[in-house]
Write a protein that holds these residues in place. Structure first.
Motif, PDB file in Angstrom:
ATOM      1  N   SER A  13      45.982  49.221  42.816  1.00 37.67           N
ATOM      2  CA  SER A  13      47.369  49.287  43.289  1.00 37.67           C
ATOM      3  C   SER A  13      47.498  49.139  44.799  1.00 37.67           C
ATOM      4  O   SER A  13      48.569  49.380  45.357  1.00 37.67           O
ATOM      5  CB  SER A  13      48.003  50.611  42.847  1.00 37.67           C
ATOM      6  N   SER A  15      42.355  45.274  44.983  1.00 38.21           N
ATOM      7  CA  SER A  15      43.036  44.322  44.114  1.00 38.21           C
ATOM      8  C   SER A  15      42.512  42.910  44.343  1.00 38.21           C
ATOM      9  O   SER A  15      42.288  42.152  43.393  1.00 38.21           O
ATOM     10  CB  SER A  15      44.548  44.373  44.379  1.00 38.21           C
ATOM     11  N   ASN A  54      49.841  43.968  44.312  1.00 42.99           N
ATOM     12  CA  ASN A  54      50.168  45.324  43.854  1.00 42.99           C
ATOM     13  C   ASN A  54      51.677  45.485  43.903  1.00 42.99           C
ATOM     14  O   ASN A  54      52.396  44.576  44.319  1.00 42.99           O
ATOM     15  CB  ASN A  54      49.474  46.404  44.697  1.00 42.99           C
TER      16      ASN A  54
END
Length: 477
Positions: free
Chosen positions: A79, A84, A298
């Protein structure tokens, strides 16, 4: 017609259909697709017109979704930014590579390390198949030369090495969230010179501070030029915008034009950028031989108020393992190849590794645990996705797991600056098909579902080897 003749006729027809099907499959597998991944930064599930935003106009992405596939249950591997991006490029949960930190959630300008050399990126994988590769935009997987894109499978790099709010000349000595957020209330946040972020070409700094007013436009121009230069050979282009992450800047053509304020201006300029890339592919005769993916790293940075985005009906945003932190808008596009439609099956950015590898005839590495699923049958044949689960890590702990339509939360915590995490002796349970906003805990009604998820977690943990924390070490001031 006699019974015998009918049988012969049916056999001929069946053979013809089978031969046709096999020829299509063979043609598809022999194609050398180009791949373009357009990655926004901090864009929420509800920030596009096609995903329900009432005032941000995104005509190019709306058209891309109409011509391609709009996915409604598509996830990222973490997130926040660094883990990510590591997940997308390696096809692995970032905890495996050590790109998920215990204390530092992302890399900083004083971070010592980056993506380990032992990790295999999509770019390195595709280069083995004869692909040209380029990274344009935000990297955030290590700013030192050995960690830059040019040492991770990319032939060419043009962009910034970390987030556009870093190297802040005003907040160099800030030591609290409060001082950081106070800065965003003042006028200096709109001054591009307040952020001493370098713009790089390959391994050289060519501009510092980067002029962020024109950076989306310049990324787009670089992407278009790259496509034109490499149209005679297969290529992989990773176009990673560093917006709409704060600070928000838009060029003169877009500033002040949207109904949603500066955030809307930024998203609408990114939408225009997508349109230019797609139009270039069409003009160069490459559209039918290229797969384009648009998504974000995210969820929205909600505490930035109007300068942050929206997760729509999903709960929470950036930094959390609620749906708003990790479920993203995602559109796949390839005219004549990808079957148009709305896909409610599960998919993740990690799945791009296996999907691109499969379509390019490349073997998935068997010397490491992979978290990537081949989605090509969904894209080309509208078959069901082979992905049926999702693991939600925050830092180096497993917070939640989705299995089919159900999601169990073992630990919960809001986004940045929110109250301390809470451990749940009986995990919270939600049916995400019925309750995507995660409002109604049904754990007492479905103990058998929790038991099934706990078995999945046990199996997952038995194979989990956590990589050494690459985000911890930082150079002291």
């Amino acid at each position: 017609m006699t019974l015998c003749n009918r049988i012969v006729a049916l056999a001929v027809v069946s053979f013809s259909l089978l031969s046709c099907s096999e020829s299509v499959t063979t043609e598809q597998s022999s194609k050398k697709y180009n791949y373009v991944v357009i990655f926004a930064d901090d864009m929420g599930y509800g920030d596009l017109g096609v995903y329900g935003h009432p005032t941000i106009k995104t005509p190019y992405l709306d058209q891309m979704a109409a011509e391609g596939q709009k996915w409604t249950n598509f996830y990222v591997g973490a997130s926040v930014c660094t883990p990510s991006r590591a997940a997308l490029l390696t096809g692995r949960l970032p905890i495996r590579s050590g790109m998920a930190g215990e204390h530092n959630r992302v890399l900083f300008p004083d971070s010592e390390h980056g993506l380990p050399e032992s990790e295999l990126t999509i770019a390195e994988q595709l280069k083995e198949g004869g692909y040209a590769t380029a990274c344009i935009g935000k990297w955030h997987l290590g700013h030192k030369e050995q960690y830059l894109p040019t040492n991770n499978g990319f032939d060419y790099y043009f962009g910034i090495p970390y987030s556009n709010d870093m190297d802040n000349v005003i907040l160099q000595n800030a030591n609290s969230y409060q001082s950081y957020f106070d800065f965003w209330k003042g006028p200096e946040r709109q001054n591009t010179a307040s952020f001493n972020v370098p713009l790089m070409r390959n391994t050289e700094i060519i501009e510092r501070p980067a002029d962020q007013n024109t950076i989306t436009k310049r990324y787009t121009q670089e992407a278009i030029q790259y496509i034109k230069r490499n149209k005679e050979k297969p290529f992989f282009l990773y176009l990673a915008h560093n917006l709409p992450h704060v600070p928000l800047f838009a060029s003169d053509d877009f500033r002040g034009k949207s109904l949603r304020g500066i955030y809307g201006d930024v998203v609408e300029e990114i939408d225009f950028s997508v349109g230019q890339v797609l139009n270039t592919l069409k003009d160069e005769g490459l559209a039918e031989n290229t797969i384009v993916v648009f998504t974000s790293d995210n969820g929205p940075w909600l505490i930035m108020n109007s300068e942050g985005g929206s997760a729509g009906l999903l709960k929470d945003g950036k930094g959390s393992t609620w749906e708003g932190g990790m479920r993203e808008p995602c559109i796949f596009w390839s005219p004549g190849n990808i079957k148009p439609g709305v896909i409610a099956d599960l998919g993740t950015t990690m799945d791009l590794f296996a999907t691109f590898s499969s379509l390019s005839g490349l073997e998935i590495p068997n010397d490491r645990e992979m978290d990537s699923v081949d989605l090509s049958s969904v894209l080309f044949e509208n078959k069901a996705s082979d992905r049926n689960d999702m693991f939600y890590y925050r830092n180096r702990e497993l917070y939640a797991v989705r299995l089919g339509e159900y999601k169990a939360h073992f630990i919960t915590q809001g986004a940045y600056g929110q109250p301390a995490k809470e451990y749940h002796e009986t995990p919270l349970l939600y049916n995400l098909n019925v309750d995507p906003s995660e409002k109604y805990d049904i754990s007492t009604e479905h103990p058998e579902v929790l038991a099934e998820i706990e078995k999945l977690v046990e199996k997952h943990n038995s194979k989990m080897i956590k990589g050494e924390d690459q985000l911890e070490s930082r150079t002291p001031n």
